[in-house]
Design an enzyme around this catalytic site. Structure first.
Site, PDB file in Angstrom:
ATOM      1  N   GLY A  64       0.834  -1.203   0.000  1.00  0.00           N
ATOM      2  CA  GLY A  64       0.000   0.000   0.000  1.00  0.00           C
ATOM      3  C   GLY A  64       0.867   1.251   0.000  1.00  0.00           C
ATOM      4  O   GLY A  64       1.984   1.261  -0.539  1.00  0.00           O
ATOM      5  N   SER A  65       0.383   2.263   0.664  1.00  0.00           N
ATOM      6  CA  SER A  65       1.045   3.564   0.591  1.00  0.00           C
ATOM      7  C   SER A  65       2.414   3.590   1.255  1.00  0.00           C
ATOM      8  O   SER A  65       3.194   4.506   1.008  1.00  0.00           O
ATOM      9  CB  SER A  65       0.148   4.626   1.222  1.00  0.00           C
ATOM     10  N   SER A  66       2.699   2.615   2.125  1.00  0.00           N
ATOM     11  CA  SER A  66       4.044   2.611   2.718  1.00  0.00           C
ATOM     12  C   SER A  66       5.091   2.461   1.614  1.00  0.00           C
ATOM     13  O   SER A  66       6.231   2.886   1.761  1.00  0.00           O
ATOM     14  CB  SER A  66       4.172   1.477   3.741  1.00  0.00           C
ATOM     15  N   PHE A  67       4.662   1.896   0.487  1.00  0.00           N
ATOM     16  CA  PHE A  67       5.563   1.688  -0.651  1.00  0.00           C
ATOM     17  C   PHE A  67       5.930   3.014  -1.314  1.00  0.00           C
ATOM     18  O   PHE A  67       6.906   3.094  -2.059  1.00  0.00           O
ATOM     19  CB  PHE A  67       4.880   0.755  -1.661  1.00  0.00           C
ATOM     20  N   LYS A  68       5.135   4.090  -1.022  1.00  0.00           N
ATOM     21  CA  LYS A  68       5.398   5.386  -1.649  1.00  0.00           C
ATOM     22  C   LYS A  68       6.791   5.901  -1.292  1.00  0.00           C
ATOM     23  O   LYS A  68       7.363   6.740  -1.999  1.00  0.00           O
ATOM     24  CB  LYS A  68       4.320   6.394  -1.252  1.00  0.00           C
TER      25      LYS A  68
END
Lengths: 440, 479
Positions: free
Chosen positions: B207-211
């Protein structure tokens, strides 16, 4: 150095080696060296010293190597039995004593083995009777009917029958060897001797078949047939008997594999033990693992992993048929080969006694006994190492078992008698020859 | 007659020669093969008679140690459930796993590096004594991680970003190693998979932690700066599809830093599109994606992160259309990562761009206390330039001060991080938080994942990360 001094020297050596092995096992087990261990060692040496003295008195010109080799093998056996189950070692010691007694009785009573030839039919019948008694009154252990329970003891009569049959065959074949080697008729283009001489041989084959089917004793029946074929060949020098005998036994074995489940199991386990690792293949695989674990140098007397903490051996029947697995584990490849070479040495002395013997009966008797001894060793060692299908036989002198050790000590006595007579006839003094002649 | 007897003798001797040859095959040539056969339990049975070394926590307290009972040694677990999936089990019936398996030779005292002492033991027939294995697991941090996950399903991995030491590895649900054998049937069939080490084996959509990875790639490549301006309309239409924000939010004009702190999907979709598949994949690989992190555990105990399909890990060269690239830049699409991998990502940012080789074994101590093996921190990968790391560090601080990650804030300590909320399609979310503290001089990096929550990464995962980081920062010394 006289033969007897040589014998004594090697006996002392064997005694010293075995006492060391025994002490090593004892120390490994109880973490101490007890006076009693030395005493047991001395009792063992004393038994063989008595045998040595008896041989010195009655069979002074006999082969000097057989008795020390026997002592060494028995010592290794006793040591490993003690290692596996100490209580059994004491029993085996008692059996050794009984065997020694039988040895002495054989030497003192028979004196000259050629006298046995006169009673060959009686002896042959006795051997047969022993086998029949096993079939009739025997109990089944591990699927095979080998044992007779009498007087509170278990006896394996086939071990004694083996001796009786060899004595009978030696006499019979020596008598009929000319007739048996001259073909009088042709059957399918193959020359065969007259039926009346061939008859007893078919009877012999029938006997092994009966053993196979009724006793389910693949090992003994293979041994009987092989010894018989070897004796026939040695008596007649005709290879056709080996071929025919081999074919007959192969046919019988093939039938037994199909029809007798116990024998069929043994055969399929030999082909593929891995798929039956938890059932019928368990014992053989544990044997292979235990042997492989020994490596080149072995884990050392008393140091191998042979018992679970419950004191159960890692291979079922480790102290009897599978004792070689324990030896290969604790003594390693080097020790195990040394033990095999002891058997080869025994076999060599037996064959040498046979070739040097002056008469046909003596030759065949010695050769038959030596062959039986060697084949029995090969069949059980080949079985526990998966070279050939496993068949239950004892390892002579080494395995736990009263019948085995007593019968094989009698076998040694007979071989020594042949050897003694040969040397007296060839190089004996007049007194010795006269004494021998008086016996006859 | 003599000729025939001699022939029989020769045949007999040949049979004995065959025996000797066969015996040589068994005891020398095939000895190892036979010893390794699964049917052969001799080794295992014998090993139960060796005093197996203890597995110790970083403070020296035993996690697993052996005690003697009727001639055999049995494993005891004085701390109960303590990272059981990572430490592993040692069972005659079920074999070995985790550190128990990886360090088996050392624990049994048979490893060659244990040296002369154990060789002498062998010669004298003495049983070896096992060496102790000191792990990097810090009891307070591990317990904080386990408590944070109590009653939940998920995983927490805490690393020392400067060394790569694993300070904690918690996976919930867990099990009590003291009851492993009796509960094996239940444990191995339980839907919650308590035997699974989620921290190293669990693959999750990041999810957004991958950003953080996308931002790192874009900043490093110079595609964007924190000040680059974007306008969000709630959707980013691309390649016949669209990228939308979580909860349908619309953010209007903003800069790239705000895109990270507010986790704006449309902007990251655009950045991903600008970066392109090749550079995005290259950024992932720079952090260790597509490789099994060399943690020093048995094969299969740690898995590689990357793009997956139903069959397994896809090649990094696998084709992606622009829409897929845009969603992948937001940590969706087919990107899957382990919590360990995400902890490595955040520790690389904390550590000036360098990914340290992760390790869990600090020392091997021979009987008597001699240290025969000690971990030496080493750089595994260089993920980004130090300048990029510093920029990202500062952006991630703002996530915690003003953005979605305020739940991870610790009083008196500056925390940097990134939240993530991956929708699982069944109405529940996967809540993520990755971060480190103190932001100025990072001593602990952490990745938290919580499965099956109705909440977001900021609400469900960030406070857990704060608990674990607080426990780590309270320590006087860390590996």
């Amino acid at each position: 150095m006289s033969r007897r001094t040589t014998e004594l020297l090697y006996l002392v050596l064997a005694g010293a080696v075995s006492t060391m092995a025994y002490v090593s096992v004892y120390a490994g087990r109880y973490r101490e060296i007890h006076r009693a261990t030395i005493v047991y060692g001395l009792v063992f040496v004393a038994i063989f010293l008595v045998l040595h003295i008896v041989v010195r008195v009655f069979l002074s010109r006999a082969d000097p190597y057989l008795l020390p080799v026997t002592a060494l093998l028995a010592a290794i056996g006793l040591t490993e039995i003690f290692r596996i189950r100490p209580a059994l070692a004491l029993l085996q010691g008692q059996w050794l004593l009984v065997g020694a007694l039988l040895f002495v009785l054989t030497v003192v009573i028979v004196r000259d083995h050629t006298r046995l030839d006169r009673y060959r039919y009686l002896i042959g019948a006795l051997g047969l009777a022993l086998l029949v008694a096993t079939i009739v009154a025997g109990t089944t252990v591990n699927g095979a009917k080998l044992w007779i329970h009498a007087f509170g003891m278990s006896i394996q009569p086939s071990e004694f029958a083996k001796l009786a049959i060899v004595v009978f065959l030696a006499g019979y074949l020596d008598d009929k060897k000319v007739l048996l080697s001259v073909p009088t008729r042709h059957l399918l283009g193959v020359p065969v001797p007259a039926a009346k001489y061939f008859g007893p041989l078919v009877l012999m084959w029938g006997l092994t078949l009966v053993m196979l089917v009724f006793m389910k004793d693949f090992g003994m029946s293979l041994l009987f047939m092989a010894v018989f074929v070897a004796l026939l060949y040695m008596a007649t020098n005709r290879i056709v008997y080996v071929v025919a005998g081999g074919a007959l036994f192969a046919a019988a074995a093939g039938l037994a594999i199909w029809l007798v489940p116990h024998v069929g199991d043994r055969f399929s386990v030999w082909l593929d033990p891995w798929s039956k690792a938890d059932t019928t293949g368990y014992q053989l695989l544990q044997s292979l693992f235990t042997i492989a674990d020994g490596g080149v140098l072995g884990s050392g007397f008393g140091r191998g992993f042979l018992l679970y903490t419950s004191r159960q051996p890692v291979v079922p029947d480790l102290q009897t048929d599978f004792i070689f697995a324990a030896i290969a584990n604790e003594m390693g490849l080097l020790g195990a080969v040394a033990v095999i070479l002891c058997f080869v040495l025994f076999f060599w002395r037996g064959a040498r006694i046979a070739t040097q013997a002056p008469d046909g009966f003596s030759k065949l008797l010695a050769a038959g006994l030596a062959t039986a001894f060697a084949l029995q060793t090969f069949i059980i060692l080949g079985g526990v190492t998966r070279l050939i299908p496993l068949t239950g036989l004892t390892l002579p002198f080494v395995s736990y078992g009263g019948s085995s050790i007593t019968a094989n000590l009698v076998l040694v006595a007979l071989l020594l008698m042949v050897s003694h007579r040969t040397n007296v006839v060839r190089a004996g003094t007049d007194v010795e020859r006269r004494r021998l002649a008086e016996l006859g | 007659m003599n000729k025939a007897i001699s022939r029989v003798f020769v045949v007999g001797v040949l049979l004995f020669v065959a025996l000797i040859v066969n015996l040589t095959v068994l005891q020398v040539i095939r000895a190892d093969e036979l010893a390794q056969r699964p049917e052969n339990k001799r080794q295992l049975a014998q090993e139960q008679r060796i005093k197996r070394g203890a597995i110790l926590a970083y403070d020296g307290s035993p996690i697993a140690r052996s005690v003697r009972r009727s001639g055999f040694y049995h494993r005891r677990y004085p701390q109960g459930t303590f990272a059981p999936q990572l430490v592993g089990y040692d069972s005659v019936r079920y074999g070995r796993s985790g550190i128990e398996k990886e360090m088996n030779d050392e624990l049994l005292g048979t490893a060659p590096e244990l040296g002369v002492q154990s060789w002498l033991d062998q010669l004298l027939g003495r049983r070896p004594t096992g060496a102790d294995v000191l792990t990097t697991l810090v009891p307070d941090v591990q317990r904080a991680a386990q408590q944070a996950l109590a009653g939940k399903t998920g995983a927490i991995v805490a690393l020392d970003p400067a060394t790569g030491a694993v300070l904690a590895g918690a996976s919930a649900p867990a099990y009590d190693p003291r009851k492993l054998e009796e509960q094996w049937a239940d444990l191995s069939s339980d839907e919650g998979a308590p035997l699974l080490n989620r921290g190293m084996q669990g693959l999750y959509a990041p999810g957004s932690s991958f950003k953080v990875v996308t931002a790192a790639g874009a900043l490093d490549a110079g595609t964007v700066t924190p000040e680059t301006a974007f306008v969000d309309t709630g959707t980013f239409v691309i390649y016949g599809g669209k990228v939308t924000n979580y909860g349908g939010a619309v953010y209007g004009p903003h800069d790239f830093e705000t895109a990270l702190t507010q986790s704006i999907n449309t902007t990251f979709g655009k950045v991903g599109d600008k970066l392109g598949r090749k550079r995005l994949v290259a950024a992932m690989r720079a952090f260790g994606f597509w490789e099994v992190p060399p943690l020093g555990l048995p094969s299969g105990a740690v898995v590689a992160s990357g793009r997956y399909d139903g069959e397994g890990l896809l090649s990094p060269e696998a084709k992606m259309d622009p829409l897929a690239v845009a969603w992948a830049a937001c940590g969706q699409e087919q990107v899957l990562a382990t919590p360990l991998q995400m902890a490595l990502v955040t520790s690389a940012v904390a550590n000036g761009g360098a990914v340290m080789t992760p390790y869990v074994v600090q020392e091997v101590r021979a009987p008597g206390g001699r240290i025969v093996e000690a971990a030496e921190p080493a750089e595994w990968l260089t993920a980004i330039r130090p300048g990029t790391a510093l920029t990202l560090n500062q952006m991630m601080r703002r996530v915690v001060t003003t953005g979605t990650g305020t739940g991870a804030a610790i009083e008196g300590v500056e925390v940097a991080g990134k939240t993530g909320t991956a929708e699982r399609g069944d109405g529940t979310n996967l809540a993520w938080f990755i971060g480190f503290a103190p932001a100025g001089d990072p001593r602990v990096a952490v990745a938290v994942v919580v499965e099956e929550t109705m909440s977001t990464g900021g609400a469900a995962a960030a406070p857990l990360a704060a608990d674990v980081m607080r426990a780590a920062l309270a320590q006087a010394a860390l590996p």
